[in-house]
Design a protein around this motif. Structure first.
Motif, short mmCIF file in Angstrom:
data_model
loop_
_atom_site.label_atom_id
_atom_site.label_comp_id
_atom_site.label_asym_id
_atom_site.label_seq_id
_atom_site.Cartn_x
_atom_site.Cartn_y
_atom_site.Cartn_z
N THR A 72 0.83 -1.18 0.01
CA THR A 72 0.08 -0.05 0.09
C THR A 72 0.94 1.16 -0.04
OG1 THR A 72 -1.82 -1.22 1.18
CG2 THR A 72 -1.90 1.23 1.23
N ALA A 84 1.66 7.83 -2.11
CA ALA A 84 0.11 7.73 -2.21
C ALA A 84 -0.08 9.07 -3.09
CB ALA A 84 -0.16 7.50 -0.79
N ASN A 140 -0.44 -3.76 -6.08
CA ASN A 140 -1.46 -4.74 -6.37
C ASN A 140 -1.41 -5.34 -7.88
OD1 ASN A 140 -2.76 -4.65 -3.80
ND2 ASN A 140 -3.86 -3.16 -4.54
#
Length: 277
Positions: A158, A164, A247
């Motif tokens: 993540t 991010a 992912n």
């Protein structure tokens, strides 16, 4: 016989009547001539004002009419000249404007032609790049979340912090158009998307794919992290770039047909990756 018949007379003899008459006639003629001359002169002097009074108005009226006619003719000639000059000037201006409009139209047509040529070249380059990637897909191992090449930890990691923010930005651009040379906000090319994404976190990247492929530290495709820059081709000679978003997925401005998309790594496996965060 008288006794005085032979005595000479002491009185002067009388002039002959004929001589006296002649002299009188001459004198009378002279006086008559002078009288006639005087009378003629007086008559002439008396008649002259009458002649001027009767004749001059007629001469002056004729002359005024002739002058007026000459003035009218001159004015008409001047008006005709002005009209001709104005028509010539208008024709010259119209010709000049037409020439300028034609030159402008030619420039615009040439610009449109160049733009169309550039668009066709870009589309052809994108098509060729897509074909090259498709052909390489069969030659390289497929990357996926369960692939031996890609690690499970990289696939499910993540993003945090600046990574991010980069990931969030590129995902927000999915669906926008691909335009060669564009850096947003409504369209991007591949390197324009990557450069603009990293600019959001204060990092200035080079503009083109070749330079972006060497802008950070080279990392293994088995150790990818969200925010890593993926490249296709050799390091320093890459022809395409994108951003790994975690992912097993990446976001990139692919080509004019697909625009900005999010795809699995298996869709178009990259050649390498660099990390700048």
């Amino acid at each position: 016989m008288s006794h005085t018949a032979h005595i000479r007379s002491h009185r002067k003899p009388r002039r002959s009547a004929s001589r006296v008459t002649m002299r009188a006639g001459v004198a009378g003629g002279v006086l008559g001539t002078l009288a006639v001359a005087g009378t003629s002169a007086s008559s002439a002097n008396a008649a002259e004002p009458v002649t001027q009074t009767l004749e001059l108005p007629t001469l002056t009226s004729d002359l005024a009419a002739q002058v007026a006619q000459s003035a009218d003719a001159t004015e008409q000639a001047a008006a005709n000249y002005r009209l001709s000059a104005e028509r010539d000037a208008a024709a010259a201006n119209a010709a000049k404007q037409a020439k300028a409009d034609l030159a402008d139209a030619k420039k615009k047509a040439e610009a449109r032609k160049k733009a169309e040529t550039a668009r066709k070249k870009a589309a052809e380059a994108a098509r060729q790049a897509a074909a090259d990637r498709a052909s390489r897909t069969t030659e390289r191992p497929t990357l996926s979340a369960t692939s031996s090449v890609g690690s499970t930890s990289a696939s499910v990691s993540t993003a945090t912090g600046s990574a991010a923010a980069v990931v969030s930005f590129v995902k927000a651009q999915v669906g926008k158009a691909y335009v060669s040379g564009a850096t947003g906000p409504s369209a991007f090319d591949c390197s324009g998307l990557v450069q603009t994404a990293f600019k959001q976190v204060g990092i200035s990247l080079p503009r083109v794919s070749q330079d972006q492929s060497t802008a950070g530290t080279q990392v293994s495709l088995s150790n990818l992290q969200p925010g890593d820059i993926l490249y296709w081709g050799g390091a320093g000679s890459a022809y395409h770039v994108g951003v790994y978003v975690g992912n097993g997925m990446f976001v990139g401005a692919q080509n004019p047909s697909t625009g900005v998309v999010e795809r699995p790594l298996s869709y178009d496996p990259p050649s390498g990756a660099v990390r700048v965060l």
